[in-house]
Motif scaffolding. Structure first.
Motif, mmCIF file in Angstrom:
data_model
loop_
_atom_site.group_PDB
_atom_site.id
_atom_site.type_symbol
_atom_site.label_atom_id
_atom_site.label_comp_id
_atom_site.label_asym_id
_atom_site.label_seq_id
_atom_site.Cartn_x
_atom_site.Cartn_y
_atom_site.Cartn_z
ATOM 1 N N TYR A 75 6.652 14.047 -11.368
ATOM 2 C CA TYR A 75 5.413 13.650 -10.693
ATOM 3 C C TYR A 75 5.271 14.322 -9.329
ATOM 4 O O TYR A 75 4.210 14.829 -8.976
ATOM 5 C CB TYR A 75 5.365 12.128 -10.538
ATOM 6 N N THR A 107 12.335 9.310 2.302
ATOM 7 C CA THR A 107 12.424 10.310 1.238
ATOM 8 C C THR A 107 13.551 10.006 0.259
ATOM 9 O O THR A 107 13.413 10.221 -0.939
ATOM 10 C CB THR A 107 12.650 11.701 1.868
ATOM 11 N N ASN A 161 10.403 19.733 -4.442
ATOM 12 C CA ASN A 161 9.289 18.920 -3.954
ATOM 13 C C ASN A 161 8.729 19.458 -2.646
ATOM 14 O O ASN A 161 7.532 19.441 -2.407
ATOM 15 C CB ASN A 161 9.815 17.499 -3.750
ATOM 16 N N LEU A 199 -7.321 6.805 0.800
ATOM 17 C CA LEU A 199 -6.650 7.535 -0.283
ATOM 18 C C LEU A 199 -7.384 8.838 -0.580
ATOM 19 O O LEU A 199 -6.763 9.873 -0.847
ATOM 20 C CB LEU A 199 -6.576 6.660 -1.541
ATOM 21 N N ARG A 215 2.770 2.095 -2.251
ATOM 22 C CA ARG A 215 2.731 2.665 -3.608
ATOM 23 C C ARG A 215 1.527 3.602 -3.781
ATOM 24 O O ARG A 215 1.726 4.782 -4.086
ATOM 25 C CB ARG A 215 2.775 1.558 -4.663
ATOM 26 N N PRO A 216 0.272 3.117 -3.592
ATOM 27 C CA PRO A 216 -0.835 4.086 -3.685
ATOM 28 C C PRO A 216 -0.711 5.239 -2.693
ATOM 29 O O PRO A 216 -1.063 6.380 -3.027
ATOM 30 C CB PRO A 216 -2.085 3.244 -3.417
ATOM 31 N N THR A 217 -0.175 4.977 -1.500
ATOM 32 C CA THR A 217 -0.016 6.050 -0.513
ATOM 33 C C THR A 217 0.873 7.163 -1.072
ATOM 34 O O THR A 217 0.539 8.345 -0.992
ATOM 35 C CB THR A 217 0.601 5.499 0.789
ATOM 36 N N LEU A 218 2.017 6.769 -1.664
ATOM 37 C CA LEU A 218 2.948 7.787 -2.168
ATOM 38 C C LEU A 218 2.476 8.376 -3.493
ATOM 39 O O LEU A 218 2.873 9.482 -3.851
ATOM 40 C CB LEU A 218 4.356 7.203 -2.320
ATOM 41 N N LEU A 219 1.618 7.655 -4.224
ATOM 42 C CA LEU A 219 1.082 8.239 -5.460
ATOM 43 C C LEU A 219 0.137 9.395 -5.135
ATOM 44 O O LEU A 219 0.140 10.406 -5.833
ATOM 45 C CB LEU A 219 0.351 7.176 -6.289
ATOM 46 N N VAL A 220 -0.666 9.270 -4.070
ATOM 47 C CA VAL A 220 -1.548 10.399 -3.740
ATOM 48 C C VAL A 220 -0.829 11.459 -2.915
ATOM 49 O O VAL A 220 -1.205 12.621 -2.950
ATOM 50 C CB VAL A 220 -2.859 9.970 -3.009
ATOM 51 N N THR A 221 0.219 11.076 -2.197
ATOM 52 C CA THR A 221 1.008 12.052 -1.435
ATOM 53 C C THR A 221 2.482 11.872 -1.757
ATOM 54 O O THR A 221 3.210 11.207 -1.028
ATOM 55 C CB THR A 221 0.798 11.882 0.094
ATOM 56 N N PRO A 222 2.931 12.447 -2.880
ATOM 57 C CA PRO A 222 4.350 12.265 -3.239
ATOM 58 C C PRO A 222 5.290 12.944 -2.256
ATOM 59 O O PRO A 222 6.471 12.623 -2.236
ATOM 60 C CB PRO A 222 4.460 12.911 -4.621
ATOM 61 N N ARG A 223 4.775 13.882 -1.459
ATOM 62 C CA ARG A 223 5.640 14.514 -0.445
ATOM 63 C C ARG A 223 5.786 13.562 0.720
ATOM 64 O O ARG A 223 4.994 13.556 1.658
ATOM 65 C CB ARG A 223 5.035 15.833 -0.013
ATOM 66 N N ARG A 224 6.815 12.752 0.628
ATOM 67 C CA ARG A 224 6.939 11.608 1.542
ATOM 68 C C ARG A 224 7.128 12.020 2.982
ATOM 69 O O ARG A 224 6.706 11.311 3.894
ATOM 70 C CB ARG A 224 8.103 10.721 1.090
ATOM 71 N N LEU A 274 8.263 7.164 -7.768
ATOM 72 C CA LEU A 274 8.587 6.188 -6.719
ATOM 73 C C LEU A 274 10.079 5.892 -6.694
ATOM 74 O O LEU A 274 10.617 5.511 -5.662
ATOM 75 C CB LEU A 274 7.793 4.897 -6.925
ATOM 76 N N VAL A 307 11.174 3.403 -3.847
ATOM 77 C CA VAL A 307 10.181 2.414 -3.450
ATOM 78 C C VAL A 307 10.032 1.432 -4.612
ATOM 79 O O VAL A 307 9.771 1.839 -5.743
ATOM 80 C CB VAL A 307 8.837 3.089 -3.120
ATOM 81 N N PRO A 334 -1.583 15.627 -7.643
ATOM 82 C CA PRO A 334 -1.291 14.510 -8.561
ATOM 83 C C PRO A 334 -2.483 13.598 -8.839
ATOM 84 O O PRO A 334 -2.655 13.137 -9.970
ATOM 85 C CB PRO A 334 -0.156 13.749 -7.848
ATOM 86 N N ASP A 352 -1.915 -4.248 -4.190
ATOM 87 C CA ASP A 352 -1.396 -3.285 -3.217
ATOM 88 C C ASP A 352 -2.474 -2.880 -2.210
ATOM 89 O O ASP A 352 -2.873 -1.714 -2.114
ATOM 90 C CB ASP A 352 -0.845 -2.044 -3.949
ATOM 91 N N THR A 403 0.818 -1.216 0.000
ATOM 92 C CA THR A 403 0.000 0.000 0.000
ATOM 93 C C THR A 403 0.850 1.264 0.000
ATOM 94 O O THR A 403 0.333 2.347 -0.245
ATOM 95 C CB THR A 403 -0.940 0.033 1.224
#
Lengths: 248, 263
Positions: free
Chosen positions: B95, A243, B13, B127, A84-93, B80, A247, B101, B113, A82
């Motif tokens: 990205y 950061t 970023n 999400l 991956r989806p977590t960082l896709l919606v919040t890329p600011r890690r 990623l 991933v 995004p 996932d 998860t």
């Protein structure tokens, strides 16, 4: 950041992991406090520091399980993908890690309070049943009930940091348990010179926050500040580790 | 903006969000622009100087043998993984620099996932909260991918096809303009494949852009209008499907020739 906090709270609430950990922790508190409160010879639980040690099992188990809550909040994301989806919606890690630290600390404080209150309540009852005088005053109880949640909240942050650095769930959980259950015991064990250093270890600081073993351990206030520094260092290390690394 | 290292990228970023907003960014830039992208893992060169650009509104199949570098390319594209050199941009930005995004890009990289003990609905709600998307949208996407009846069950009870649909639902939460899907047809039964194909066509007809990696060449041939073929980290072909398969050749013929029959 508020969005991430709400998301992390929902993640914690939407699986049975936290409830399972809470139940396991309360069961262990009950077991440990009853065993000591009822089983130890009366002369070994007559003094205030001995009674504090029995009641202090609440702080100890609260800190341990809060650390597991924190560690699982990040390692389970890697285990189940998860992240991956977590960082896709919040890329600011950094925000993701920070939200996990605050939410885990909040839940950890609840764990610490529940464990400390149960330990103090059951311990008092067990001694009372045996006719042993309670040597603790209101201040001691207040320290137990305030120090337990504080230590647990800070340990939850350390758990997030360790989980973020290691990522892999099993080593993180085994490492946390081994440290708190075994290594810390050696550090503040029977060797006085080692304890001089060992009392600065994070587990010993947690016990000191709730007022235990003042002969060996630091004063609660000093211990709280030092454990907060550990927690901050853990959170920063975890944030950097998440950061800077890819991933998969 | 060439070859920005990890440190430089991160400082941008972490900058204030509103500064990054540029209303015109989407209209001029290609949906995806990958320039001399290289990604090295120790001794392994996973992606080697790959360059391509995909216009808004296109449906592109991303083909190549296992380990050719497809997934690595997509991971770098989606922030990623950091490129070793070169860059991969979506709508003209990295990205991680997109202001919102989820509203621009929806992606599914793995079919599983999910936390097995969490319900499909809660997975989407978490999400949605993080992306500040209203919870009513969760119900919409559940209906869209047709898994509403199972939404409150734990994901561990889902079939692979239902997991694929849940992943797609997550990608659609923000109403994205670009979909990036890695092997979305894996594990789907024939009716699921049919459903996915009509879904992607509908998405493209409404002006959406799609980049989809797949091994199912016959399926790809029915769905996409252009293809990229990557082999051993290098882009070996790109172009319109009808041009590549001219003179009676099938996509499979073209693919096997380009990849040395190692599929």
């Amino acid at each position: 950041m508020r969005a991430q906090l709400r998301a992390e709270l929902l993640k914690q609430r939407s699986t049975t992991t936290s409830v399972g950990l809470l139940a396991g922790m309360l069961g262990l508190v009950l077991f440990a406090v009853l065993l000591h409160g009822l089983g130890l010879p009366a002369e070994n639980v007559g003094g205030s520091s001995e009674q504090l040690m029995v009641f202090g099992r609440g702080e100890f188990l609260g800190a341990l399980f809060a650390a597991l809550v924190g560690a699982l909040s990040i390692t389970s994301e890697f285990r189940h993908g998860t992240i991956r989806p977590t960082l896709l919606v919040t890329p600011r890690r950094g925000r993701v890690v920070a939200a996990k630290v605050w939410v885990s600390a909040f839940i950890g404080a609840g764990f610490g309070l529940a464990a400390s209150a149960l330990a103090a309540g059951v311990g008092t009852a067990a001694l009372w049943v045996r006719g042993i005088d309670i040597q603790l005053d209101g201040g001691d109880y207040a320290l137990l009930l305030a120090g337990g949640p504080a230590a647990a909240a800070l340990w939850a942050a350390i758990g997030v940091g360790l989980g973020a650095v290691l990522r892999n769930q099993v080593p993180t959980l085994v490492g946390t348990c081994a440290w708190l259950l075994f290594v810390e015991g050696l550090l503040v064990g029977d060797i006085a010179d080692v304890a001089e250093v060992g009392r600065f270890a994070p587990g010993a600081l947690g016990e000191a926050i709730s007022g235990q073993d003042p002969g060996t351990l630091l004063a609660p206030g000093v211990a709280a500040v030092l454990l907060a520094l550990y927690a901050a260092a853990g959170a920063i290390a975890g944030s950097l580790a998440i950061t800077r690394r890819d991933v998969a | 903006m060439s070859a920005t290292g990890p440190t430089a990228a991160r400082s941008v970023n972490d900058g204030a969000g509103p500064l990054l907003v540029d209303a015109d960014a989407g209209s001029r830039d290609p949906a995806i622009k990958v320039s001399s992208l290289t990604k090295r893992y120790g001794e392994v060169l996973a992606v080697d100087e790959v360059t391509f650009s995909l216009d808004v509104g296109t449906v592109t199949g991303f083909l190549g043998p296992n380990g050719a570098g497809k997934t690595t390319t997509l991971r770098v594209l989606l922030g990623l993984a950091e490129p070793t050199s070169g860059e991969a941009l979506v709508f003209g930005r990295r990205y991680g620099e997109l202001a919102d995004p989820a509203s621009r890009v929806g992606a599914v990289l793995e079919s599983n996932d999910f936390h097995p003990g969490r319900s499909g609905r809660d997975h989407l709600r978490a999400l949605a909260l993080a992306a500040e998307i209203p919870s009513s949208r969760v119900d919409e996407v559940l209906a869209l991918v047709e898994i509403e009846p199972a939404a409150d069950r734990r994901v561990k009870t889902y079939s692979l096809g239902m997991r694929q649909r849940l992943g797609l639902a997550a990608a659609l939460l923000g109403g994205p303009e670009l979909l990036v899907l890695d092997e979305p047809a894996n594990g789907l039964d024939p009716s699921g494949v049919h459903w996915l194909r009509s879904f992607l066509r509908g998405f493209a007809e409404q002006g959406g852009t799609v980049l989809v990696s797949s091994h199912l060449l016959a399926e790809v041939a029915q769905t996409v209008d252009q293809i990229l073929v990557i082999d051993r980290g290098r882009l070996v072909a790109s172009g319109r499907l009808d041009e590549l398969t001219a003179r009676g050749r099938t996509l499979e013929d073209v693919y096997l020739e380009l990849t040395g029959g190692t599929s």
